[in-house]
Design a protein around this motif. Sequence first.
Motif, mmCIF file in Angstrom:
data_model
loop_
_atom_site.group_PDB
_atom_site.id
_atom_site.type_symbol
_atom_site.label_atom_id
_atom_site.label_comp_id
_atom_site.label_asym_id
_atom_site.label_seq_id
_atom_site.Cartn_x
_atom_site.Cartn_y
_atom_site.Cartn_z
ATOM 1 N N ARG A 131 0.595 -1.220 0.088
ATOM 2 C CA ARG A 131 0.047 -0.282 0.038
ATOM 3 C C ARG A 131 0.823 1.297 -0.017
ATOM 4 N N LEU A 132 0.215 2.182 -0.649
ATOM 5 C CA LEU A 132 1.020 3.574 -0.651
ATOM 6 C C LEU A 132 0.185 4.619 -0.687
ATOM 7 N N PRO A 133 -0.281 5.435 0.170
ATOM 8 C CA PRO A 133 -1.192 6.384 0.286
ATOM 9 C C PRO A 133 -0.345 7.655 -0.475
ATOM 10 N N MET A 134 -0.933 8.582 -0.924
ATOM 11 C CA MET A 134 -0.300 9.815 -1.535
ATOM 12 C C MET A 134 -1.373 10.937 -0.691
ATOM 13 N N VAL A 135 -0.795 12.004 0.004
ATOM 14 C CA VAL A 135 -1.367 13.038 0.596
ATOM 15 C C VAL A 135 -1.294 14.159 -0.254
ATOM 16 N N LEU A 136 -2.281 14.809 -0.420
ATOM 17 C CA LEU A 136 -2.615 15.976 -1.577
ATOM 18 C C LEU A 136 -2.909 17.156 -0.809
ATOM 19 N N VAL A 137 -2.316 18.380 -1.008
ATOM 20 C CA VAL A 137 -2.552 19.772 -0.363
ATOM 21 C C VAL A 137 -2.151 20.790 -1.423
ATOM 22 N N LEU A 138 -3.093 21.397 -2.078
ATOM 23 C CA LEU A 138 -2.879 22.510 -3.065
ATOM 24 C C LEU A 138 -3.394 23.792 -2.452
ATOM 25 N N ASP A 139 -2.356 24.661 -2.363
ATOM 26 C CA ASP A 139 -2.335 25.969 -1.566
ATOM 27 C C ASP A 139 -3.200 26.817 -2.511
ATOM 28 N N GLY A 140 -3.863 27.634 -1.779
ATOM 29 C CA GLY A 140 -4.946 28.780 -2.444
ATOM 30 C C GLY A 140 -6.185 28.799 -1.938
ATOM 31 N N PHE A 141 -7.298 28.146 -2.740
ATOM 32 C CA PHE A 141 -8.545 28.584 -2.764
ATOM 33 C C PHE A 141 -8.952 27.583 -1.239
ATOM 34 N N LEU A 142 -8.694 26.434 -1.395
ATOM 35 C CA LEU A 142 -9.373 25.794 -0.338
ATOM 36 C C LEU A 142 -8.183 25.561 1.097
ATOM 37 N N ASP A 143 -8.222 26.658 1.522
ATOM 38 C CA ASP A 143 -7.042 26.658 2.684
ATOM 39 C C ASP A 143 -7.328 27.989 3.699
ATOM 40 N N ALA A 144 -8.666 28.098 4.049
ATOM 41 C CA ALA A 144 -8.596 28.959 4.950
ATOM 42 C C ALA A 144 -7.762 28.828 6.312
ATOM 43 N N GLY A 145 -7.224 29.812 7.082
ATOM 44 C CA GLY A 145 -6.465 29.481 8.224
ATOM 45 C C GLY A 145 -5.136 29.044 7.862
ATOM 46 N N ASN A 146 -4.944 28.839 6.578
ATOM 47 C CA ASN A 146 -3.636 28.065 6.286
ATOM 48 C C ASN A 146 -3.471 26.934 6.932
ATOM 49 N N ALA A 147 -4.779 26.062 7.290
ATOM 50 C CA ALA A 147 -4.537 24.997 7.955
ATOM 51 C C ALA A 147 -4.004 23.859 7.123
ATOM 52 N N ALA A 148 -4.312 23.588 5.826
ATOM 53 C CA ALA A 148 -4.026 22.445 5.096
ATOM 54 C C ALA A 148 -2.291 22.851 4.791
ATOM 55 N N ALA A 149 -2.092 23.931 4.260
ATOM 56 C CA ALA A 149 -0.452 24.221 3.985
ATOM 57 C C ALA A 149 0.254 24.294 5.179
ATOM 58 N N ARG A 150 -0.225 24.504 6.301
ATOM 59 C CA ARG A 150 0.605 24.207 7.469
ATOM 60 C C ARG A 150 0.890 22.822 7.946
ATOM 61 N N ALA A 151 -0.270 21.995 7.652
ATOM 62 C CA ALA A 151 -0.075 20.634 7.779
ATOM 63 C C ALA A 151 0.757 20.079 7.029
ATOM 64 N N ALA A 152 1.011 20.259 5.473
ATOM 65 C CA ALA A 152 1.678 19.765 4.785
ATOM 66 C C ALA A 152 3.279 20.131 5.075
ATOM 67 N N GLN A 153 3.315 21.240 5.355
ATOM 68 C CA GLN A 153 4.637 21.702 5.762
ATOM 69 C C GLN A 153 5.263 20.949 6.976
ATOM 70 N N HIS A 154 4.234 20.875 8.123
ATOM 71 C CA HIS A 154 4.691 19.976 9.307
ATOM 72 C C HIS A 154 5.204 18.445 8.778
ATOM 73 N N LEU A 155 4.554 17.974 7.883
ATOM 74 C CA LEU A 155 4.904 16.614 7.231
ATOM 75 C C LEU A 155 6.191 16.714 6.735
ATOM 76 N N VAL A 156 6.442 17.806 6.030
ATOM 77 C CA VAL A 156 7.961 17.882 5.394
ATOM 78 C C VAL A 156 8.941 18.194 6.799
ATOM 79 N N ASP A 157 8.479 18.934 7.694
ATOM 80 C CA ASP A 157 9.568 19.278 8.529
ATOM 81 C C ASP A 157 9.934 18.131 9.448
ATOM 82 N N LEU A 158 9.005 16.936 9.601
ATOM 83 C CA LEU A 158 9.121 15.977 10.534
ATOM 84 C C LEU A 158 10.457 15.343 10.350
#
Length: 306
Positions: free
Chosen positions: A21-48
Amino acid sequence: MTEPTLVHIVDDVPELEGLDRLPMVLVLDGFLDAGNAAARAAQHLVDLGESRVVATFDVDQLHDYRARRPPMSFVRDHYANYDPPRLVVRLVRDTGGTAYLLLHGPEPDIRWEAFARAVRTVVQRFGVTTVVSMGSVPMAVPHTRPIAITHHANNAELLTGESPWRGELRIPSSAQALLELRLGEWGHDAMGFVAHIPHYLAQLDYPAASISLLEHLEIAARLTVDLSGLRAEAEDREAEITRYLSANEDVADVVAALERQYDAFERAEDGGNSLLATDQPLPTGDELGAEFEQFLAGLDGPDEED
Protein backbone atom coordinates in the motif's frame (compact mmCIF):
# COMPACT_ATOMS: atom_id res chain seq x y z
CA MET A 1 0.12 16.80 -31.73
CA THR A 2 1.68 15.47 -28.51
CA GLU A 3 0.56 17.12 -25.27
CA PRO A 4 3.43 18.90 -23.46
CA THR A 5 4.74 16.98 -20.48
CA LEU A 6 3.38 18.47 -17.25
CA VAL A 7 5.17 16.22 -14.78
CA HIS A 8 8.71 14.88 -14.67
CA ILE A 9 9.02 11.66 -12.64
CA VAL A 10 12.18 10.20 -11.16
CA ASP A 11 12.87 6.89 -12.88
CA ASP A 12 14.52 5.01 -10.03
CA VAL A 13 12.78 4.99 -6.64
CA PRO A 14 13.73 1.64 -5.09
CA GLU A 15 12.15 2.58 -1.73
CA LEU A 16 8.72 2.13 -3.28
CA GLU A 17 9.26 -1.30 -4.75
CA GLY A 18 7.23 -4.14 -3.32
CA LEU A 19 4.93 -2.03 -1.13
CA ASP A 20 1.43 -3.44 -0.62
CA ARG A 21 0.00 0.00 0.00
CA LEU A 22 1.14 3.54 -0.75
CA PRO A 23 -1.02 6.54 0.22
CA MET A 24 -0.46 9.92 -1.37
CA VAL A 25 -1.36 13.05 0.59
CA LEU A 26 -2.60 15.99 -1.50
CA VAL A 27 -2.55 19.66 -0.47
CA LEU A 28 -2.90 22.50 -2.98
CA ASP A 29 -2.39 25.98 -1.53
CA GLY A 30 -4.74 28.82 -2.34
CA PHE A 31 -8.49 28.49 -2.64
CA LEU A 32 -9.21 25.65 -0.21
CA ASP A 33 -7.01 26.73 2.69
CA ALA A 34 -8.68 29.05 5.22
CA GLY A 35 -6.51 29.61 8.27
CA ASN A 36 -3.56 28.20 6.30
CA ALA A 37 -4.61 24.93 7.92
CA ALA A 38 -3.88 22.46 5.12
CA ALA A 39 -0.67 24.14 3.95
CA ARG A 40 0.64 24.24 7.53
CA ALA A 41 -0.23 20.56 7.94
CA ALA A 42 1.68 19.72 4.75
CA GLN A 43 4.70 21.74 5.86
CA HIS A 44 4.62 19.96 9.21
CA LEU A 45 4.85 16.61 7.41
CA VAL A 46 7.89 17.84 5.47
CA ASP A 47 9.56 19.28 8.58
CA LEU A 48 9.26 16.04 10.57
CA GLY A 49 12.09 14.28 8.78
CA GLU A 50 14.00 13.71 5.58
CA SER A 51 12.16 13.66 2.28
CA ARG A 52 13.09 13.74 -1.35
CA VAL A 53 11.34 14.93 -4.49
CA VAL A 54 10.27 12.09 -6.80
CA ALA A 55 8.13 14.08 -9.25
CA THR A 56 8.05 17.74 -10.32
CA PHE A 57 5.25 19.53 -12.17
CA ASP A 58 6.04 22.17 -14.78
CA VAL A 59 4.64 25.16 -12.92
CA ASP A 60 5.21 27.47 -15.90
CA GLN A 61 2.36 25.70 -17.66
CA LEU A 62 0.00 25.95 -14.68
CA HIS A 63 0.68 29.18 -12.78
CA ASP A 64 -0.69 32.71 -13.31
CA TYR A 65 2.28 34.80 -12.19
CA ARG A 66 0.43 38.11 -12.37
CA ALA A 67 -2.36 36.87 -10.10
CA ARG A 68 0.03 35.28 -7.56
CA ARG A 69 3.41 36.93 -7.84
CA PRO A 70 6.29 34.92 -6.32
CA PRO A 71 8.41 36.79 -3.75
CA MET A 72 11.96 37.90 -4.38
CA SER A 73 14.48 40.16 -2.69
CA PHE A 74 15.93 43.51 -3.71
CA VAL A 75 19.34 43.95 -2.06
CA ARG A 76 20.53 47.55 -2.14
CA ASP A 77 21.03 47.79 -5.92
CA HIS A 78 20.11 44.41 -7.41
CA TYR A 79 17.44 41.72 -7.47
CA ALA A 80 18.20 38.44 -5.69
CA ASN A 81 16.73 35.36 -4.04
CA TYR A 82 13.79 34.67 -6.32
CA ASP A 83 11.44 32.08 -4.76
CA PRO A 84 9.72 30.29 -7.65
CA PRO A 85 6.48 28.39 -7.00
CA ARG A 86 7.02 24.63 -6.78
CA LEU A 87 4.47 21.87 -7.21
CA VAL A 88 6.14 18.58 -6.33
CA VAL A 89 5.62 15.04 -5.10
CA ARG A 90 7.84 14.06 -2.17
CA LEU A 91 8.66 10.66 -0.77
CA VAL A 92 8.19 10.99 3.00
CA ARG A 93 8.23 8.60 5.95
CA ASP A 94 6.00 8.87 9.01
CA THR A 95 7.12 8.55 12.63
CA GLY A 96 7.08 4.74 12.36
CA GLY A 97 9.04 4.65 9.09
CA THR A 98 6.06 4.00 6.78
CA ALA A 99 6.60 5.45 3.30
CA TYR A 100 4.02 7.70 1.66
CA LEU A 101 3.91 10.42 -0.98
CA LEU A 102 3.07 14.10 -0.48
CA LEU A 103 1.89 16.19 -3.44
CA HIS A 104 1.91 19.84 -2.41
CA GLY A 105 2.29 23.33 -3.81
CA PRO A 106 0.15 26.07 -5.36
CA GLU A 107 -3.16 25.11 -6.92
CA PRO A 108 -2.89 25.28 -10.73
CA ASP A 109 -4.55 28.40 -12.12
CA ILE A 110 -5.15 26.83 -15.53
CA ARG A 111 -5.22 23.44 -17.32
CA TRP A 112 -6.96 21.55 -14.52
CA GLU A 113 -7.85 18.61 -16.74
CA ALA A 114 -4.26 18.27 -17.94
CA PHE A 115 -3.08 18.50 -14.33
CA ALA A 116 -5.48 15.70 -13.34
CA ARG A 117 -4.11 13.50 -16.12
CA ALA A 118 -0.56 14.24 -14.96
CA VAL A 119 -1.45 13.23 -11.39
CA ARG A 120 -2.96 10.01 -12.76
CA THR A 121 0.43 9.30 -14.35
CA VAL A 122 2.09 9.70 -10.94
CA VAL A 123 -0.51 7.47 -9.29
CA GLN A 124 -0.03 4.73 -11.85
CA ARG A 125 3.76 4.97 -12.03
CA PHE A 126 4.28 4.63 -8.28
CA GLY A 127 1.33 2.34 -7.55
CA VAL A 128 -0.50 4.76 -5.25
CA THR A 129 -3.35 2.94 -3.52
CA THR A 130 -5.25 5.92 -2.07
CA VAL A 131 -5.08 9.70 -2.49
CA VAL A 132 -6.00 11.64 0.68
CA SER A 133 -6.50 15.40 0.38
CA MET A 134 -6.70 18.07 3.07
CA GLY A 135 -8.41 21.47 2.88
CA SER A 136 -10.21 24.09 4.95
CA VAL A 137 -13.01 26.61 4.47
CA PRO A 138 -14.25 29.59 6.50
CA MET A 139 -17.50 28.98 8.35
CA ALA A 140 -19.74 30.79 10.84
CA VAL A 141 -18.48 28.72 13.77
CA PRO A 142 -16.82 29.72 17.06
CA HIS A 143 -13.26 28.71 17.92
CA THR A 144 -14.47 27.52 21.34
CA ARG A 145 -16.22 24.46 19.89
CA PRO A 146 -14.73 21.30 18.35
CA ILE A 147 -13.45 21.72 14.81
CA ALA A 148 -15.95 20.20 12.40
CA ILE A 149 -14.66 18.16 9.48
CA THR A 150 -16.41 17.41 6.21
CA HIS A 151 -15.47 13.94 4.93
CA HIS A 152 -15.64 13.21 1.20
CA ALA A 153 -14.58 10.40 -1.12
CA ASN A 154 -15.11 9.07 -4.63
CA ASN A 155 -15.81 5.66 -3.10
CA ALA A 156 -18.38 5.44 -0.29
CA GLU A 157 -16.42 2.62 1.36
CA LEU A 158 -13.60 5.07 2.09
CA LEU A 159 -15.68 7.45 4.20
CA THR A 160 -14.60 7.54 7.84
CA GLY A 161 -17.31 9.82 9.22
CA GLU A 162 -20.87 11.06 8.76
CA SER A 163 -21.44 14.12 6.59
CA PRO A 164 -23.06 17.12 8.32
CA TRP A 165 -24.64 18.20 5.02
CA ARG A 166 -27.99 17.19 3.57
CA GLY A 167 -28.94 17.25 -0.08
CA GLU A 168 -26.95 18.96 -2.82
CA LEU A 169 -24.82 22.07 -2.45
CA ARG A 170 -23.56 24.08 -5.43
CA ILE A 171 -20.04 25.25 -4.60
CA PRO A 172 -17.09 26.81 -6.43
CA SER A 173 -14.88 24.08 -7.86
CA SER A 174 -11.17 23.60 -7.24
CA ALA A 175 -8.39 21.64 -8.91
CA GLN A 176 -8.27 19.45 -5.81
CA ALA A 177 -11.98 18.62 -6.01
CA LEU A 178 -11.86 17.99 -9.75
CA LEU A 179 -8.91 15.65 -9.29
CA GLU A 180 -10.86 13.51 -6.80
CA LEU A 181 -13.75 13.31 -9.25
CA ARG A 182 -11.54 12.36 -12.19
CA LEU A 183 -9.56 9.78 -10.23
CA GLY A 184 -12.83 8.07 -9.33
CA GLU A 185 -13.81 7.95 -13.00
CA TRP A 186 -10.43 6.36 -13.77
CA GLY A 187 -10.81 3.73 -11.07
CA HIS A 188 -8.48 5.20 -8.43
CA ASP A 189 -9.56 5.72 -4.81
CA ALA A 190 -9.44 9.27 -3.49
CA MET A 191 -10.83 10.83 -0.34
CA GLY A 192 -10.30 13.89 1.80
CA PHE A 193 -11.11 16.10 4.73
CA VAL A 194 -12.12 19.76 4.90
CA ALA A 195 -11.85 21.58 8.22
CA HIS A 196 -14.37 24.28 9.14
CA ILE A 197 -12.42 27.38 10.21
CA PRO A 198 -13.97 30.21 12.28
CA HIS A 199 -14.57 32.97 9.77
CA TYR A 200 -12.84 35.57 11.90
CA LEU A 201 -9.64 33.49 11.96
CA ALA A 202 -9.59 32.61 8.27
CA GLN A 203 -6.80 35.09 7.47
CA LEU A 204 -4.57 33.92 10.33
CA ASP A 205 -2.61 30.73 10.83
CA TYR A 206 -4.88 28.36 12.76
CA PRO A 207 -2.76 25.34 13.79
CA ALA A 208 -5.59 23.74 15.79
CA ALA A 209 -7.26 22.95 12.46
CA SER A 210 -3.99 21.58 11.06
CA ILE A 211 -3.88 19.16 13.99
CA SER A 212 -7.44 18.01 13.35
CA LEU A 213 -6.71 17.41 9.66
CA LEU A 214 -3.59 15.39 10.45
CA GLU A 215 -5.45 13.32 13.04
CA HIS A 216 -7.97 12.35 10.38
CA LEU A 217 -5.14 11.68 7.92
CA GLU A 218 -3.53 9.28 10.41
CA ILE A 219 -6.70 7.19 10.49
CA ALA A 220 -7.45 7.28 6.77
CA ALA A 221 -3.90 6.63 5.52
CA ARG A 222 -2.78 4.51 8.49
CA LEU A 223 0.12 6.82 9.26
CA THR A 224 1.67 8.01 12.53
CA VAL A 225 2.44 11.73 12.82
CA ASP A 226 4.18 13.51 15.71
CA LEU A 227 1.88 16.46 16.48
CA SER A 228 3.69 17.85 19.54
CA GLY A 229 5.13 20.86 17.73
CA LEU A 230 1.79 21.83 16.23
CA ARG A 231 0.07 21.41 19.59
CA ALA A 232 2.43 23.98 21.11
CA GLU A 233 1.63 26.41 18.27
CA ALA A 234 -2.10 25.85 18.76
CA GLU A 235 -1.84 26.55 22.49
CA ASP A 236 -0.01 29.82 21.82
CA ARG A 237 -2.63 30.91 19.29
CA GLU A 238 -5.47 29.99 21.67
CA ALA A 239 -3.90 32.06 24.43
CA GLU A 240 -3.51 34.99 22.05
CA ILE A 241 -7.18 34.82 21.04
CA THR A 242 -8.30 34.54 24.67
CA ARG A 243 -6.29 37.62 25.66
CA TYR A 244 -7.77 39.63 22.84
CA LEU A 245 -11.35 38.62 23.62
CA SER A 246 -10.95 39.49 27.29
CA ALA A 247 -9.92 43.00 26.30
CA ASN A 248 -12.56 43.52 23.58
CA GLU A 249 -16.08 43.02 24.87
CA ASP A 250 -17.81 43.75 21.55
CA VAL A 251 -15.90 41.03 19.74
CA ALA A 252 -16.44 38.63 22.63
CA ASP A 253 -20.18 39.23 22.32
CA VAL A 254 -20.10 38.22 18.65
CA VAL A 255 -18.21 35.03 19.51
CA ALA A 256 -20.80 34.30 22.19
CA ALA A 257 -23.57 34.74 19.58
CA LEU A 258 -21.79 32.25 17.33
CA GLU A 259 -21.59 29.82 20.25
CA ARG A 260 -25.35 30.07 20.77
CA GLN A 261 -25.98 29.56 17.06
CA TYR A 262 -23.60 26.58 16.95
CA ASP A 263 -25.28 24.96 19.96
CA ALA A 264 -28.70 25.54 18.42
CA PHE A 265 -27.64 23.75 15.24
CA GLU A 266 -26.20 20.90 17.28
CA ARG A 267 -29.51 20.49 19.08
CA ALA A 268 -31.35 20.64 15.75
CA GLU A 269 -29.12 17.92 14.31
CA ASP A 270 -29.60 15.73 17.37
CA GLY A 271 -33.34 16.15 16.90
CA GLY A 272 -33.15 15.01 13.28
CA ASN A 273 -33.51 18.42 11.66
CA SER A 274 -31.37 19.61 8.78
CA LEU A 275 -28.23 21.61 9.40
CA LEU A 276 -29.39 23.89 6.62
CA ALA A 277 -32.89 24.48 7.98
CA THR A 278 -34.43 27.53 6.33
CA ASP A 279 -35.57 29.06 9.62
CA GLN A 280 -31.99 29.10 10.98
CA PRO A 281 -29.76 30.35 8.15
CA LEU A 282 -26.01 30.63 8.52
CA PRO A 283 -24.82 34.25 8.33
CA THR A 284 -22.76 35.11 5.28
CA GLY A 285 -19.09 36.01 5.37
CA ASP A 286 -19.95 39.64 4.55
CA GLU A 287 -22.29 39.83 7.52
CA LEU A 288 -19.55 38.69 9.87
CA GLY A 289 -16.60 40.41 8.25
CA ALA A 290 -17.24 43.90 9.60
CA GLU A 291 -17.44 42.80 13.21
CA PHE A 292 -14.07 41.07 13.02
CA GLU A 293 -11.90 43.66 11.30
CA GLN A 294 -10.82 44.84 14.74
CA PHE A 295 -10.22 41.26 15.80
CA LEU A 296 -7.74 40.64 12.98
CA ALA A 297 -6.07 43.99 13.52
CA GLY A 298 -5.70 43.30 17.23
CA LEU A 299 -4.06 39.92 16.72
CA ASP A 300 -1.61 41.17 14.10
CA GLY A 301 -0.94 44.63 15.55
CA PRO A 302 2.68 45.70 16.07
CA ASP A 303 2.01 46.96 19.59
CA GLU A 304 0.77 44.11 21.77
CA GLU A 305 -0.45 46.44 24.54
CA ASP A 306 -2.54 48.47 22.08
